[in-house]
Design a protein around this motif. Structure first.
Motif, PDB file in Angstrom:
ATOM      1  N   MET A  87     -10.972   5.244  -6.183  1.00 21.83           N
ATOM      2  CA  MET A  87     -10.217   6.469  -6.328  1.00 21.83           C
ATOM      3  C   MET A  87     -10.845   7.693  -6.207  1.00 21.83           C
ATOM      4  O   MET A  87     -10.314   8.599  -5.865  1.00 21.83           O
TER       5      MET A  87
ATOM      6  N   LYS B  43     -13.091   0.312  -8.822  1.00 18.09           N
ATOM      7  CA  LYS B  43     -12.042   0.975  -8.896  1.00 18.09           C
ATOM      8  C   LYS B  43     -12.253   2.360  -8.688  1.00 18.09           C
ATOM      9  O   LYS B  43     -11.570   3.180  -8.112  1.00 18.09           O
TER      10      LYS B  43
ATOM     11  N   ARG C  73      -5.083   3.204  -2.683  1.00 18.72           N
ATOM     12  CA  ARG C  73      -4.956   3.540  -3.959  1.00 18.72           C
ATOM     13  C   ARG C  73      -4.488   2.348  -5.098  1.00 18.72           C
ATOM     14  O   ARG C  73      -4.808   2.115  -6.315  1.00 18.72           O
TER      15      ARG C  73
ATOM     16  N   GLY D 158      -5.315   6.377   1.778  1.00 21.99           N
ATOM     17  CA  GLY D 158      -5.407   6.396   0.407  1.00 21.99           C
ATOM     18  C   GLY D 158      -3.956   6.259  -0.353  1.00 21.99           C
ATOM     19  O   GLY D 158      -3.800   5.521  -1.261  1.00 21.99           O
TER      20      GLY D 158
ATOM     21  N   CYS E 170      -9.960   8.686  -2.683  1.00 21.93           N
ATOM     22  CA  CYS E 170      -8.432   9.074  -2.736  1.00 21.93           C
ATOM     23  C   CYS E 170      -8.168  10.674  -2.848  1.00 21.93           C
ATOM     24  O   CYS E 170      -7.396  11.012  -3.369  1.00 21.93           O
TER      25      CYS E 170
END
Length: 513
Positions: A178, A174, A195, A191, A181
């Motif tokens: 992120m 994760k 996301r 993104g 992004c």
């Protein structure tokens, strides 16, 4: 990383389609064979393979591991100064190669990182390049049920999906996801969609799905489909993405689906360009509204307005031209659309003047300029209007059989991508947008010219931008005939000095004899 790549090989199209359906330009075949040696071995063993003379070469596209510059598809030509960006000629060449050539593909491959890691071979997986510019996934679920309640038309929306609407059975990294992004914009990265990627408790197949898509599918967030410059940024990046995704012999197969990421019904004068990439009907978000869809293989290709992207935001170093990637794209598209190259009957240069049927940027004395060209027996002159009344494939045929292509600043000049290598693109006036088609011509590797002496052109008025203020693109122009002929003469001189043009003439005129 190796495990994911193997999964994509296994999860791609069902198998190599056969030599009779390879459908690549003949000069691309050796590069293809070296990318997939198992196919080369098959050709070597089969008596009926028509490409045996293409075997056993060292040729490589340029992004493969161990590919030497001397063996790559093409290398940039950097005769000009780099103006201080780099310290050496070698650095200048390498910089251009990374910015707008197969080096860009190489860098995307080097950047690939696993975002969701499969536990077993049958699991889901997701891997992406930096900033989520390019991603690909296996056994991915997308939930489109919420679209039933969306009343507005969806285009350039970043909230098509919500939390939990996309995911797979894999171990999600994760924070890694992120961290990438950072380019959240409709056409800059994936993104806005990825996301929201989440882990699921089992592989999304069977009863979890209303629809299971077996064939590889490309998601397409496209730019303005009415504008050739912007829309061909979509097609070019799709072609580049096929190279990034080239982990299977069917990498250039047309037995794939295209899902356009909007609910507007697709319409464009350039629809035939899709025939280069798919033999299936185009999908859009309406196709799956209200359904949970599971994709066996899903590709999130490079996007048209990426930061430092191809070709809309490409920052090109000074002094270089001729991208092999752009040349390969041109050849690939012309081949698959079966655009013919005409034989020449004489040594007259083929001059095409692109006329506009718009309110602004018209040539006020166009008839006079054309008449002056026709008075020169060294030119075969053609005036064209490229609009919806002329099939796009016919437009390409005219362009591809032009030596000098003339037009004022506008999206139609994107046709320069499909000119012969020896041709000249003459942007009659750039309307104070100096880099747009100059840089595109550099990438394609054709000679670029434009009007320099502003004392020899007349601007109808100051130009009236719709949002207010004077603007050079919102008016019309008249050009000095003598200066016009001088510039066309320079273009003609350049073409006649090109060895590729001389070979073209020798081949055609020899055949006539």
């Amino acid at each position: 990383m190796y495990l994911v790549v193997v999964l994509f090989v296994l999860g791609s199209a069902a198998g190599f389609q056969g030599f009779d359906r390879l459908d690549l330009p003949e000069n691309h075949i050796p590069y293809y064979f070296n990318s997939f040696p198992e196919v080369a071995d098959k050709c070597r063993q089969e008596d009926g393979c028509p490409y045996k003379d293409k075997l056993d070469t060292k040729k490589c596209w340029g992004y493969e591991f161990g590919c030497k510059p001397a063996d790559s598809f093409a290398r940039p030509v950097c005769l000009g100064e780099h103006k201080g960006w780099v310290k050496s000629k070698e650095d200048q060449i390498n910089t251009f190669y990374s910015q707008g050539d197969f080096g860009y593909i190489r860098d995307q491959l080097h950047e690939m990182s696993v975002m969701c890691e499969p536990y077993f071979k049958e699991d889901s997986s997701l891997e992406c390049s930096k900033h989520l510019r390019f991603c690909r996934g296996r056994n991915i679920m997308i939930n489109f049920t919420s679209l039933v309640n969306r009343k507005e038309r969806l285009r350039y929306k970043m909230d098509v999906l919500s939390e939990g609407d996309i995911g797979g059975h894999c171990r999600l990294h994760k924070q890694r996801l992120m961290d990438e992004c950072d380019h959240i914009s409709p056409l800059q990265s994936w993104g806005p969609e990825l996301r929201l990627f989440s882990e699921r408790d089992k592989v999304p197949i069977g009863n979890d799905c209303d629809v299971i898509v077996e064939k590889p599918t490309y998601l397409m967030k496209i730019d303005a489909s009415v504008n050739m410059y912007h829309h061909f940024c979509d097609f070019f990046n799709l072609y580049a993405s096929q190279h990034v995704n080239s982990s299977h012999p069917d990498t250039f197969s047309k037995d794939v689906h295209m899902l356009i990421w909007e609910s507007y019904t697709y319409y464009s004068s350039f629809t035939s360009a899709w025939d280069v990439f798919t033999k299936h009907k185009l999908w859009d978000l309406n196709t799956f509204k209200g359904k949970v869809v599971c994709f066996k293989n899903l590709v999130f290709p490079l996007l048209p307005r990426m930061i430092f992207g191809l070709y809309y935001n490409t920052p090109l170093i000074w002094g270089c031209q001729k991208s092999g990637l752009f040349s390969a794209f041109s050849q690939h598209l012309l081949h698959r659309l079966k655009i013919p190259r005409h034989k020449v009957e004489d040594k007259r240069l083929r001059v095409t003047l692109l006329s506009r049927d718009t309110t602004y940027r018209n040539i006020l004395n166009e008839k006079e300029l054309i008449a002056s060209l026709k008075n020169n027996t060294n030119y075969h002159v053609r005036r064209v209007v490229y609009n919806r009344n002329m099939p796009f494939t016919k437009q390409l045929e005219i362009t591809h059989n032009s030596d000098i292509f003339i037009g004022i600043h506008g999206a139609g000049l994107t046709h320069l991508l499909f000119l012969p290598d020896w041709a000249v693109i003459f942007e009659l006036y750039n309307c104070e947008d100096e880099g747009c088609y100059y840089d595109l011509a550099r990438l394609r590797g054709v000679k670029y010219m434009t009007w320099k002496d502003k004392t020899k052109l007349k601007q109808q008025d100051k130009g009236h931008h719709p949002d207010g203020g004077a603007h050079a693109k919102f008016t019309n122009y008249e050009f000095d005939v003598k200066e016009f002929l001088r510039l066309v003469g320079l273009a003609a001189k350049y073409i006649k000095e090109q060895e590729s043009y001389k070979e073209f003439l020798r081949a055609d005129l020899h055949d006539e004899l």
